[in-house]
Scaffold this motif. Structure first.
Motif, short mmCIF file in Angstrom:
data_model
loop_
_atom_site.label_atom_id
_atom_site.label_comp_id
_atom_site.label_asym_id
_atom_site.label_seq_id
_atom_site.Cartn_x
_atom_site.Cartn_y
_atom_site.Cartn_z
N LYS A 1 0.83 -1.19 0.00
CA LYS A 1 0.00 0.00 0.00
C LYS A 1 0.87 1.25 0.00
N LEU B 1 6.03 6.89 5.30
CA LEU B 1 5.08 7.74 4.57
C LEU B 1 4.42 7.01 3.41
N GLY B 2 4.82 5.76 3.14
CA GLY B 2 4.22 5.02 2.03
C GLY B 2 4.68 5.49 0.68
N LEU B 3 5.96 5.88 0.57
CA LEU B 3 6.50 6.37 -0.70
C LEU B 3 7.27 5.26 -1.41
N ALA C 1 2.62 9.01 -3.51
CA ALA C 1 3.83 8.31 -3.91
C ALA C 1 3.97 8.31 -5.43
N ILE D 1 3.02 12.85 7.21
CA ILE D 1 2.16 11.74 6.82
C ILE D 1 0.81 12.24 6.31
N GLY D 2 0.42 11.72 5.16
CA GLY D 2 -0.85 12.09 4.55
C GLY D 2 -0.86 13.43 3.86
N LYS D 3 0.31 14.08 3.76
CA LYS D 3 0.39 15.40 3.14
C LYS D 3 1.05 15.33 1.77
N ASP D 4 0.84 16.37 0.97
CA ASP D 4 1.43 16.42 -0.37
C ASP D 4 2.78 17.12 -0.37
N SER E 1 1.19 5.50 -0.49
CA SER E 1 0.44 6.73 -0.34
C SER E 1 -0.05 7.21 -1.70
N ARG E 2 -1.16 7.94 -1.68
CA ARG E 2 -1.66 8.48 -2.96
C ARG E 2 -0.71 9.54 -3.52
#
Length: 416
Positions: free
Chosen positions: A34, A115-117, A39, A285-288, A36-37
């Motif tokens: 999974k 961070l899910g990158l 990434a 986390i969760g930020k652009d 991050s959106r």
């Protein structure tokens, strides 16, 4: 035309290609990770040349290919012989630039995982970010820039040279995302927040690179990475060296456990890795974008400033370069430039730089246009040198050089 992958006729059954069943399983496992959106997906990789050998596959995704390409370059191997901070010291425990890029990669991957990158892209940027660095670290960079700017009006900076090594001299068809992260790593500039640039094409990137050569710091200070992965490497560069350089200063005898204001001595490195990595993840986390807290940014700034005062600008470090070592960059530069103008094909710049570079590029359908800009060719050669190679070259050319290069042995003050 670049040469495509060839099979080994002596092991024809070993093709490296997966069966459809195995490929499907590998692809399924990859898709279950999974991200991050925000990434960077491997499928979004942008390359100059669309060749089959560089296509994204479940077994070797795009940015993993970049990692492998970088690690197999001779320029990467030479990083182990280049100064990180301390030159002229026979101490194998002091960090060299080859270890530094790995430490940056380790810090950045820890942050990226949290961070899910895309960890492969992070590693590629980290391993390549200093590949164009000079011998003798930032001191060597300043010396080479001085002579290059005086002769051409252009500027030498190691991040820009790193892109040239990877993209032009190496000809490895790396992705835009990796090259952009290398160009924008700027580990000397502390920022609290790192936002992406929106870069989307090689045309824009190439214009930016050219502007860096022409305008130097005025352009470089404005650079922002196009990916969050590049932003992570940028802050990780500082995190990786701020504590490690303190450990090395103590190891080298230029500081002790009480030198620094925080009182942690060499243990600051362990503290810093935990504290700063956690701070970046907590605030990003969760930020652009990538961000540090006010406290984290203030402490990283403070520690870097203290390092500058007590390590990088200290008399003990600078006295190693108190003699005319900078003049040898100038003398060597003009010697190599004369060799090019005279067409001396027995000289080292031909035999050990130009010809090997041309041989390396041939299978990729590229050439080394070394005759177009002789000054840049000289810069390519000098920047590629390890510390030892630079000193050996100067001592072979200039009889007075040996007395100016400090030569500390492994047995300073001890019996072998």
């Amino acid at each position: 035309m670049a040469r495509e992958h060839r099979d080994n006729p002596l092991a024809a059954e070993l093709t490296g290609r997966l069966s459809d069943e195995t490929m499907a399983q590998v692809a399924e496992r990859r898709s279950s990770i999974k991200l991050s959106r925000f990434a960077t997906r491997d499928t979004s990789a942008i390359r100059r040349d669309l060749t089959d050998r560089d296509r994204d596959t479940p077994l070797r995704p795009s940015f993993l290919r970049d990692v492998e390409k970088i690690m197999h370059m001779g320029a990467y191997n030479r990083l182990s012989g280049k100064t990180q901070v301390f030159s002229f010291r026979a101490d194998d425990d002091l960090c060299r630039r080859g270890l530094h890029v790995q430490l940056v990669g380790r810090v950045a991957r820890d942050i990226g995982r949290g961070l899910g990158l895309n960890e492969d892209l992070i590693e590629a940027i980290a391993l390549g970010h200093d590949i164009g660095h000079t011998p003798f670290g930032h001191v060597g960079e300043r010396y080479l820039n001085a002579v290059y700017h005086r002769e051409t009006g252009r500027y030498f900076n190691h991040n820009v040279q790193s892109v040239r090594v990877l993209d032009v001299l190496g000809g490895r068809n790396l992705t835009l995302q990796t090259l952009d992260g290398v160009l924008c790593h700027n580990g000397e500039f502390v920022q609290q927040s790192f936002e992406t640039s929106g870069l989307a094409s090689f045309d824009t990137f190439d214009r930016g690179v050219e502007s860096c050569w022409n305008d130097g710091y005025a352009k470089i200070k404005t650079l922002r990475p196009m990916t969050l992965e590049g932003c992570v490497v940028r802050v990780s560069d500082i995190i990786a060296y701020v504590g490690k350089d303190r450990q090395d200063a103590i190891r080298a005898g230029l500081a002790d456990e009480s030198t620094f204001d925080d009182g942690l001595g060499g243990e600051y490195n362990t503290w810093a890795l935990t504290a700063f990595i956690g701070d970046v993840i907590e605030n990003s986390i969760g930020k652009d974008h990538i961000e540090m807290s006010d406290a984290g940014f203030a402490e990283l700034n403070r520690a870097k400033r203290e390092n500058s005062e007590k390590i990088y600008q200290s008399a003990e470090v600078n006295e190693d370069f108190a003699g005319p070592i900078g003049e040898f960059f100038d003398r060597l530069y003009h010697h190599e430039l004369d060799a090019l103008r005279e067409g001396d094909e027995q000289s080292a710049i031909f035999v050990q730089h130009i010809l090997p570079t041309m041989r390396h590029l041939e299978p990729y359908g590229r050439t080394y246009e070394w005759e177009e800009e002789p000054d840049r060719t000289v810069v390519d050669f000098i920047a590629s040198m390890s510390d030892e190679y630079f000193m050996a070259t100067c001592e072979a050319l200039f009889p007075d050089a040996a007395e100016y290069f400090p030569r500390r042995t492994y047995f300073e003050g001890v019996k072998p």
